[in-house]
Scaffold this motif. Structure first.
Motif, PDB file in Angstrom:
ATOM      1  N   ILE A 100      56.402  14.817  48.394  1.00 25.84           N
ATOM      2  CA  ILE A 100      56.945  16.093  47.902  1.00 25.84           C
ATOM      3  C   ILE A 100      56.654  16.251  46.409  1.00 25.84           C
ATOM      4  O   ILE A 100      56.962  15.376  45.597  1.00 25.84           O
ATOM      5  CB  ILE A 100      58.465  16.173  48.181  1.00 25.84           C
ATOM      6  CG1 ILE A 100      58.717  16.199  49.705  1.00 25.84           C
ATOM      7  CG2 ILE A 100      59.086  17.402  47.496  1.00 25.84           C
ATOM      8  CD1 ILE A 100      60.180  16.112  50.111  1.00 25.84           C
ATOM      9  N   LYS A 101      56.044  17.372  46.091  1.00 28.25           N
ATOM     10  CA  LYS A 101      55.746  17.690  44.692  1.00 28.25           C
ATOM     11  C   LYS A 101      56.882  18.558  44.152  1.00 28.25           C
ATOM     12  O   LYS A 101      57.224  19.572  44.761  1.00 28.25           O
ATOM     13  CB  LYS A 101      54.416  18.451  44.657  1.00 28.25           C
ATOM     14  CG  LYS A 101      54.016  19.012  43.334  1.00 28.25           C
ATOM     15  CD  LYS A 101      52.635  19.646  43.467  1.00 28.25           C
ATOM     16  CE  LYS A 101      52.317  20.470  42.242  1.00 28.25           C
ATOM     17  NZ  LYS A 101      50.917  20.884  42.231  1.00 28.25           N
ATOM     18  N   VAL A 102      57.458  18.162  43.026  1.00 32.38           N
ATOM     19  CA  VAL A 102      58.596  18.919  42.490  1.00 32.38           C
ATOM     20  C   VAL A 102      58.155  19.727  41.263  1.00 32.38           C
ATOM     21  O   VAL A 102      57.443  19.218  40.399  1.00 32.38           O
ATOM     22  CB  VAL A 102      59.757  17.973  42.104  1.00 32.38           C
ATOM     23  CG1 VAL A 102      60.977  18.774  41.648  1.00 32.38           C
ATOM     24  CG2 VAL A 102      60.130  17.061  43.265  1.00 32.38           C
ATOM     25  N   MET A 103      58.570  20.985  41.225  1.00 31.25           N
ATOM     26  CA  MET A 103      58.345  21.802  40.023  1.00 31.25           C
ATOM     27  C   MET A 103      59.640  22.563  39.710  1.00 31.25           C
ATOM     28  O   MET A 103      60.536  22.635  40.562  1.00 31.25           O
ATOM     29  CB  MET A 103      57.179  22.773  40.228  1.00 31.25           C
ATOM     30  CG  MET A 103      57.392  23.770  41.356  1.00 31.25           C
ATOM     31  SD  MET A 103      56.143  25.077  41.407  1.00 31.25           S
ATOM     32  CE  MET A 103      56.911  26.313  40.359  1.00 31.25           C
ATOM     33  N   PHE A 104      59.737  23.075  38.508  1.00 32.22           N
ATOM     34  CA  PHE A 104      60.947  23.793  38.099  1.00 32.22           C
ATOM     35  C   PHE A 104      60.593  25.180  37.601  1.00 32.22           C
ATOM     36  O   PHE A 104      59.626  25.342  36.853  1.00 32.22           O
ATOM     37  CB  PHE A 104      61.679  23.015  37.006  1.00 32.22           C
ATOM     38  CG  PHE A 104      62.231  21.700  37.496  1.00 32.22           C
ATOM     39  CD1 PHE A 104      63.492  21.626  38.072  1.00 32.22           C
ATOM     40  CD2 PHE A 104      61.452  20.546  37.422  1.00 32.22           C
ATOM     41  CE1 PHE A 104      63.971  20.427  38.562  1.00 32.22           C
ATOM     42  CE2 PHE A 104      61.937  19.328  37.918  1.00 32.22           C
ATOM     43  CZ  PHE A 104      63.197  19.275  38.483  1.00 32.22           C
ATOM     44  N   SER A 105      61.375  26.149  38.023  1.00 31.83           N
ATOM     45  CA  SER A 105      61.226  27.510  37.515  1.00 31.83           C
ATOM     46  C   SER A 105      62.458  27.842  36.701  1.00 31.83           C
ATOM     47  O   SER A 105      63.573  27.527  37.115  1.00 31.83           O
ATOM     48  CB  SER A 105      61.138  28.507  38.680  1.00 31.83           C
ATOM     49  OG  SER A 105      59.936  28.346  39.375  1.00 31.83           O
ATOM     50  N   GLY A 106      62.252  28.499  35.578  1.00 32.59           N
ATOM     51  CA  GLY A 106      63.397  28.908  34.766  1.00 32.59           C
ATOM     52  C   GLY A 106      63.131  28.686  33.293  1.00 32.59           C
ATOM     53  O   GLY A 106      62.104  28.125  32.904  1.00 32.59           O
ATOM     54  N   ARG A 107      64.098  29.139  32.482  1.00 37.29           N
ATOM     55  CA  ARG A 107      63.974  28.976  31.028  1.00 37.29           C
ATOM     56  C   ARG A 107      64.045  27.506  30.663  1.00 37.29           C
ATOM     57  O   ARG A 107      64.841  26.766  31.224  1.00 37.29           O
ATOM     58  CB  ARG A 107      65.156  29.657  30.323  1.00 37.29           C
ATOM     59  CG  ARG A 107      65.102  31.142  30.289  1.00 37.29           C
ATOM     60  CD  ARG A 107      66.205  31.659  29.420  1.00 37.29           C
ATOM     61  NE  ARG A 107      67.519  31.304  29.960  1.00 37.29           N
ATOM     62  CZ  ARG A 107      68.641  31.980  29.704  1.00 37.29           C
ATOM     63  NH1 ARG A 107      68.604  33.037  28.904  1.00 37.29           N
ATOM     64  NH2 ARG A 107      69.796  31.612  30.209  1.00 37.29           N
TER      65      ARG A 107
END
Ligand code: IPE
Ligand code: IPE
Ligand code: MG
Length: 243
Positions: A100-107
């Motif tokens: 599983i590749k994790v990424m983050f969206s947001g400020r």
């Protein structure tokens, strides 16, 4: 006469988004503090992400903390801000095992320096993985996302990197946090609320919407399968006519 039950054809959505709602009410029902609900909610991210990976979903966007959630009492915000650290240590092996590749969206500007580093580390460690993309939306607000895209386009016009005539939907898509993810197919909101609460307002344009009563900590693999089965029965027309 013998009537054979027709097998249902299941279409797995490429990109599913879930609003992780109902942690507080889940805890209250059990006579526990709201933070216990958040704790159980984080645990459930692992269960659902692993299941989504196993059934072949390409991207899973989870709304974990909104730009409006800073308005909650300090002790609750503090608790939620400690969750990335736990997320990093507790889920590391399991996510690696399932590619599983994790990424983050947001400020990235309002969260602490420490949290910024944790999010960067998690992203960096998993960036070459080929399996499910788990997009955690943390200090995410759709309006904020769209405003920063507008600002970037205005800047590009000002610096003559583009023209007003060249502005189109693709240009906007490419400036959103979700730019590398497939188009959103299915948005799920558990816990009985029927609203979007500033989540993926642009991306939801032609997504199927699914609402259920279950609180997020209790939202199981079976619930996800049920939502996908319902999605498979929907007819998506994208403004055209029945195929
Ligand atoms: C969702 O659960 C988690 C976050 C918004 C961080 P809630 O905390 O909103 O739980 P309810 O809606 O009060 O039950
Ligand atoms: C939406 O839930 C935000 C997240 C789940 C992260 P909220 O509980 O904050 O939304 P409202 O206040 O009910 O609209
Ligand atoms: Mg809520």
């Amino acid at each position: 006469m013998f009537k054979r039950k027709q097998a249902e054809i299941i279409t797995i959505p490429k990109h599913i988004a879930i609003i992780l709602d109902g942690n507080g009410r889940w805890a209250k029902r059990r006579g526990l503090p709201r933070t216990a609900g958040h704790q159980a909610g984080v645990e459930n991210i692992k269960r659902i992400a692993v299941h989504a990976a196993k059934i072949g979903v390409k991207a899973l966007s989870l709304y974990a903390f909104s730009t409006e959630n800073w308005n909650r009492p300090k002790n609750e915000v503090d608790f939620l801000m400690n969750l990335p650290e736990e997320f990093e240590t507790r889920f590391r092996d399991e996510f690696e095992k399932h590619d599983i590749k994790v990424m983050f969206s947001g400020r990235k500007t309002k969260i602490s320096r420490k949290n910024q580093e944790i999010l960067e580390r998690i992203t960096e460690r998993s960036k070459l993985r080929q399996g499910l993309v788990l997009n955690i939306c943390f200090d995410y607000g759709s309006k904020e996302e769209i405003v920063q895209a507008i600002k970037q386009i205005a800047m590009n016009v000002k610096e003559e990197k583009t023209t007003i005539e060249a502005i189109d939907e693709h240009m906007v898509d490419d400036l959103l946090y979700t730019k590398e993810l497939p188009q959103l197919d299915l948005l799920i909101r558990p816990s009985g609320e029927i609203r979007l609460s500033n989540f993926l307002l642009w991306q939801v344009a032609y997504a199927e919407l699914y609402f259920c009563e279950t609180f997020w900590p209790a939202f199981s693999e079976r619930e996800l399968d049920k939502a996908i089965a319902e999605y498979s029965r929907r007819e998506r027309r994208f403004g055209g006519l029945k195929g």
